[in-house]
Design a protein around this motif. Sequence first.
Motif, PDB file in Angstrom:
ATOM      1  N   THR A   1      -0.791   2.460  -2.514  1.00 32.60           N
ATOM      2  CA  THR A   1       0.302   2.217  -3.262  1.00 32.60           C
ATOM      3  C   THR A   1       0.572   3.222  -4.438  1.00 32.60           C
ATOM      4  OG1 THR A   1      -0.808   0.624  -4.688  1.00 32.60           O
ATOM      5  CG2 THR A   1       0.033  -0.299  -2.904  1.00 32.60           C
TER       6      THR A   1
ATOM      7  N   GLU B   1       2.465  -7.193   1.936  1.00 37.81           N
ATOM      8  CA  GLU B   1       1.015  -7.027   2.013  1.00 37.81           C
ATOM      9  C   GLU B   1       0.551  -7.636   3.423  1.00 37.81           C
ATOM     10  OE1 GLU B   1      -1.162  -7.469  -1.435  1.00 37.81           O
ATOM     11  OE2 GLU B   1      -0.406  -5.830  -2.715  1.00 37.81           O
TER      12      GLU B   1
ATOM     13  N   THR C   1       1.892   3.369   4.642  1.00 33.89           N
ATOM     14  CA  THR C   1       0.917   2.863   5.471  1.00 33.89           C
ATOM     15  C   THR C   1       0.173   4.191   6.266  1.00 33.89           C
ATOM     16  OG1 THR C   1       2.637   1.170   6.257  1.00 33.89           O
ATOM     17  CG2 THR C   1       0.801   1.869   8.101  1.00 33.89           C
TER      18      THR C   1
ATOM     19  N   TYR D   1       4.626   1.526  -0.751  1.00 39.33           N
ATOM     20  CA  TYR D   1       3.381   1.198  -0.015  1.00 39.33           C
ATOM     21  C   TYR D   1       3.553   2.300   1.228  1.00 39.33           C
ATOM     22  CZ  TYR D   1       2.460  -3.396  -2.158  1.00 39.33           C
ATOM     23  OH  TYR D   1       2.049  -4.319  -2.777  1.00 39.33           O
TER      24      TYR D   1
ATOM     25  N   PHE E   1      -3.010   0.748   3.604  1.00 37.41           N
ATOM     26  CA  PHE E   1      -1.992   1.366   2.587  1.00 37.41           C
ATOM     27  C   PHE E   1      -2.657   1.867   1.389  1.00 37.41           C
ATOM     28  CE2 PHE E   1      -2.210  -3.213   1.848  1.00 37.41           C
ATOM     29  CZ  PHE E   1      -2.211  -3.419   0.325  1.00 37.41           C
TER      30      PHE E   1
ATOM     31  N   HIS F   1       0.854  -5.468   6.675  1.00 36.51           N
ATOM     32  CA  HIS F   1      -0.261  -4.421   6.823  1.00 36.51           C
ATOM     33  C   HIS F   1      -1.480  -5.362   7.227  1.00 36.51           C
ATOM     34  CE1 HIS F   1       2.041  -2.058   4.320  1.00 36.51           C
ATOM     35  NE2 HIS F   1       1.722  -1.033   4.737  1.00 36.51           N
TER      36      HIS F   1
ATOM     37  N   LYS G   1       6.131  -8.893  -2.606  1.00 37.23           N
ATOM     38  CA  LYS G   1       5.010  -8.386  -2.422  1.00 37.23           C
ATOM     39  C   LYS G   1       4.285  -8.817  -1.583  1.00 37.23           C
ATOM     40  CE  LYS G   1       0.646  -7.068  -5.061  1.00 37.23           C
ATOM     41  NZ  LYS G   1       0.279  -7.135  -6.419  1.00 37.23           N
TER      42      LYS G   1
ATOM     43  N   LYS H   1       6.846   3.600   5.487  1.00 36.79           N
ATOM     44  CA  LYS H   1       6.764   3.300   3.944  1.00 36.79           C
ATOM     45  C   LYS H   1       7.528   2.383   3.548  1.00 36.79           C
ATOM     46  CE  LYS H   1       8.135   7.660   2.967  1.00 36.79           C
ATOM     47  NZ  LYS H   1       8.515   9.002   2.274  1.00 36.79           N
TER      48      LYS H   1
ATOM     49  N   GLN I   1       8.508  -2.021  -2.338  1.00 39.54           N
ATOM     50  CA  GLN I   1       8.548  -3.169  -2.875  1.00 39.54           C
ATOM     51  C   GLN I   1       9.573  -3.379  -4.113  1.00 39.54           C
ATOM     52  OE1 GLN I   1       6.021  -4.653  -5.626  1.00 39.54           O
ATOM     53  NE2 GLN I   1       7.669  -6.354  -5.227  1.00 39.54           N
TER      54      GLN I   1
END
Length: 231
Positions: free
Chosen positions: A98, A86, A111, A109, A96, A89, A82, A117, A120
């Motif tokens: 979620t 993050e 964007t 996620y 983003f 980004h 994860k 995309k 995760q």
Amino acid sequence: MSRRTIIAMTKDEWAQKYWSDLTEEPDFQRKKFSKSLTKYHNVLFPEPMTGSRVYVPCCGKTLDMIYLADMGHEVIGVEYAKNAVEAFHEDNSLTFTTEDVKDGPFVLYRTKEKNIKIYQGDVYSMTAEICGQFDAVFDRSSYGAIDPVTRTTYCGVIRSLMKAGGRILMETLYYDTSLACPPPHSVTKEEIVNDFTHFNVSTLEVYDEDKGWWADIVDEYQCTISMLQLK
């Protein structure tokens, strides 16, 4: 150089080692787009040049996703850590949204600023029902980083996600395993051919390296750029 003792890592060990402390960049994190991708983009995407769907397994926070999106492709990554998703980004001033994925153990996620995309979750759990199928895959040493005992599963997942005639651009390393233990794992063309049985495998380029993103592992290693096309 002394022999390393690490043989393989679980996904949790990998995430802990490389993505728990975001103040330090992982050794494999490139600050520019991958040369193999920019050089062989036209080989990976012969027709059409734009609008193709491309899959980036074990994507981390690679800048290559930005390159592919800026070239007009729909980019889908998958990453277990994860923190890496993050950080991708945050590092690139992207925002983003979620959402939980109903059909699988993923958080998606999206964007906002680019056609990217990232799922995760576990790369081995991805299915075409979740993310669809792809025209192309950019495997930047994902195949070489995973535990070899899971390669059959990994290749089966990749195969299930490919459209007819789909192509994979793959980077792998080869080095003297008497000097170092993985990860990353030393990979031969024979291993790729044996594992990706539904693909035609060709070598685009082989070059020697005496420095680079895994130079702390062995003094010299050989990088191979391969093209795989679904039969």
